[in-house]
Design a protein around this motif. Sequence first.
Motif, PDB file in Angstrom:
ATOM      1  N   PHE A 130       0.851  -1.184   0.000  1.00  0.00           N
ATOM      2  CA  PHE A 130       0.000   0.000   0.000  1.00  0.00           C
ATOM      3  C   PHE A 130       0.891   1.240   0.000  1.00  0.00           C
ATOM      4  N   GLN A 131       0.594   2.177  -0.893  1.00  0.00           N
ATOM      5  CA  GLN A 131       1.378   3.397  -1.010  1.00  0.00           C
ATOM      6  C   GLN A 131       0.449   4.597  -1.132  1.00  0.00           C
ATOM      7  N   GLU A 132       1.023   5.773  -0.857  1.00  0.00           N
ATOM      8  CA  GLU A 132       0.240   6.995  -1.008  1.00  0.00           C
ATOM      9  C   GLU A 132      -0.021   7.268  -2.487  1.00  0.00           C
ATOM     10  N   ALA A 133      -1.170   7.854  -2.776  1.00  0.00           N
ATOM     11  CA  ALA A 133      -1.509   8.192  -4.157  1.00  0.00           C
ATOM     12  C   ALA A 133      -0.584   9.297  -4.658  1.00  0.00           C
ATOM     13  N   PRO A 134      -0.265   9.306  -5.956  1.00  0.00           N
ATOM     14  CA  PRO A 134       0.603  10.354  -6.502  1.00  0.00           C
ATOM     15  C   PRO A 134      -0.018  11.729  -6.320  1.00  0.00           C
ATOM     16  N   ALA A 135       0.830  12.720  -6.232  1.00  0.00           N
ATOM     17  CA  ALA A 135       0.355  14.089  -6.071  1.00  0.00           C
ATOM     18  C   ALA A 135      -0.478  14.493  -7.280  1.00  0.00           C
ATOM     19  N   GLY A 136      -1.598  15.127  -7.012  1.00  0.00           N
ATOM     20  CA  GLY A 136      -2.473  15.588  -8.077  1.00  0.00           C
ATOM     21  C   GLY A 136      -3.526  14.602  -8.507  1.00  0.00           C
ATOM     22  N   SER A 137      -3.476  13.377  -7.936  1.00  0.00           N
ATOM     23  CA  SER A 137      -4.464  12.368  -8.326  1.00  0.00           C
ATOM     24  C   SER A 137      -5.701  12.395  -7.435  1.00  0.00           C
ATOM     25  N   GLY A 138      -5.716  13.266  -6.435  1.00  0.00           N
ATOM     26  CA  GLY A 138      -6.857  13.323  -5.536  1.00  0.00           C
ATOM     27  C   GLY A 138      -6.718  12.321  -4.410  1.00  0.00           C
ATOM     28  N   PRO A 139      -7.724  12.262  -3.537  1.00  0.00           N
ATOM     29  CA  PRO A 139      -7.653  11.320  -2.406  1.00  0.00           C
ATOM     30  C   PRO A 139      -7.672   9.880  -2.898  1.00  0.00           C
ATOM     31  N   GLY A 140      -6.905   9.056  -2.243  1.00  0.00           N
ATOM     32  CA  GLY A 140      -6.859   7.647  -2.624  1.00  0.00           C
ATOM     33  C   GLY A 140      -5.583   6.998  -2.133  1.00  0.00           C
ATOM     34  N   VAL A 141      -5.507   5.700  -2.330  1.00  0.00           N
ATOM     35  CA  VAL A 141      -4.358   4.887  -1.930  1.00  0.00           C
ATOM     36  C   VAL A 141      -4.033   3.939  -3.076  1.00  0.00           C
ATOM     37  N   VAL A 142      -2.762   3.734  -3.320  1.00  0.00           N
ATOM     38  CA  VAL A 142      -2.322   2.819  -4.362  1.00  0.00           C
ATOM     39  C   VAL A 142      -2.019   1.467  -3.727  1.00  0.00           C
ATOM     40  N   ALA A 143      -2.644   0.408  -4.241  1.00  0.00           N
ATOM     41  CA  ALA A 143      -2.409  -0.955  -3.754  1.00  0.00           C
ATOM     42  C   ALA A 143      -1.959  -1.813  -4.930  1.00  0.00           C
ATOM     43  N   ASP A 144      -0.745  -2.342  -4.846  1.00  0.00           N
ATOM     44  CA  ASP A 144      -0.171  -3.155  -5.926  1.00  0.00           C
ATOM     45  C   ASP A 144      -0.273  -2.443  -7.272  1.00  0.00           C
ATOM     46  N   GLY A 145      -0.011  -1.149  -7.269  1.00  0.00           N
ATOM     47  CA  GLY A 145       0.006  -0.390  -8.503  1.00  0.00           C
ATOM     48  C   GLY A 145      -1.346   0.107  -8.977  1.00  0.00           C
TER      49      GLY A 145
END
Length: 259
Positions: A171-186
Amino acid sequence: MSTAPGPRPPGPSPWRRLWRAARPRATRAQLLAGVLCAALGFGVVVQVRQTDVAGLADLRESDLVRILDDAGERGDRLAEEVRELERTRSELSAGSDSAEAAARAAEQRAREHGLLAGTVAAVGPGITATIADPAGQVRAATLVSLVQELRDAGAEAIQVGDVRVVASTAFQEAPAGSGPGVVADGRLLTPPYEVRVVADPQTVSTALDIPGGVRESLRQLGAELTVRTSEEVRVSALHAVSSPQYARPASPGATAGSE
């Protein structure tokens, strides 16, 4: 008429005069420094002793309850696993039916490993949890804590959004500018987050409601956790297993030292 001076009284010996000259003279600054050093030493000793005896006694009641529940659940799962292994051993050593029992055991192990690896779908009793995050404050660490809590409660299969959670899931933080969210396995997951879990519904629901646990942490972030239990929860997302880059199956007759 003058008088001759009398003999002088004997003075201190040279060694005594030398000792007096070398003797330290206590000043107010030296006394203050000594008092401060003594106080500092006393404080260090007290802190070391408190550190040595610190442990569960320093934890909050909610933390102690959580640790106790986790320990009890782990003990129950391990006891059940021991009983299952003993039943399998008895079946494998039961004479003429040992070959059939071995085949059943191998098939069961294959299913279990597929569930753990996320390569097969899972269905069974469990929960569906929804995390509403209107403020966009839920971070990757929050979902990691949620997954860990579910695993401690005995979750056999977990799906967050459309991502199957396995041991290697990141689990990683979402890229800047993509809005709220979390990145899971890409893959970018956006709120509200839906989490499907195959496990004992009552145990998992209780684990999420432990004081100081996931629900309370989400509430502090302005998020809300809704849990719905069901006798049939489907975890359909699959984890893609990559092919080995360097390893290859060894021949049956290969030895450890052969090339």
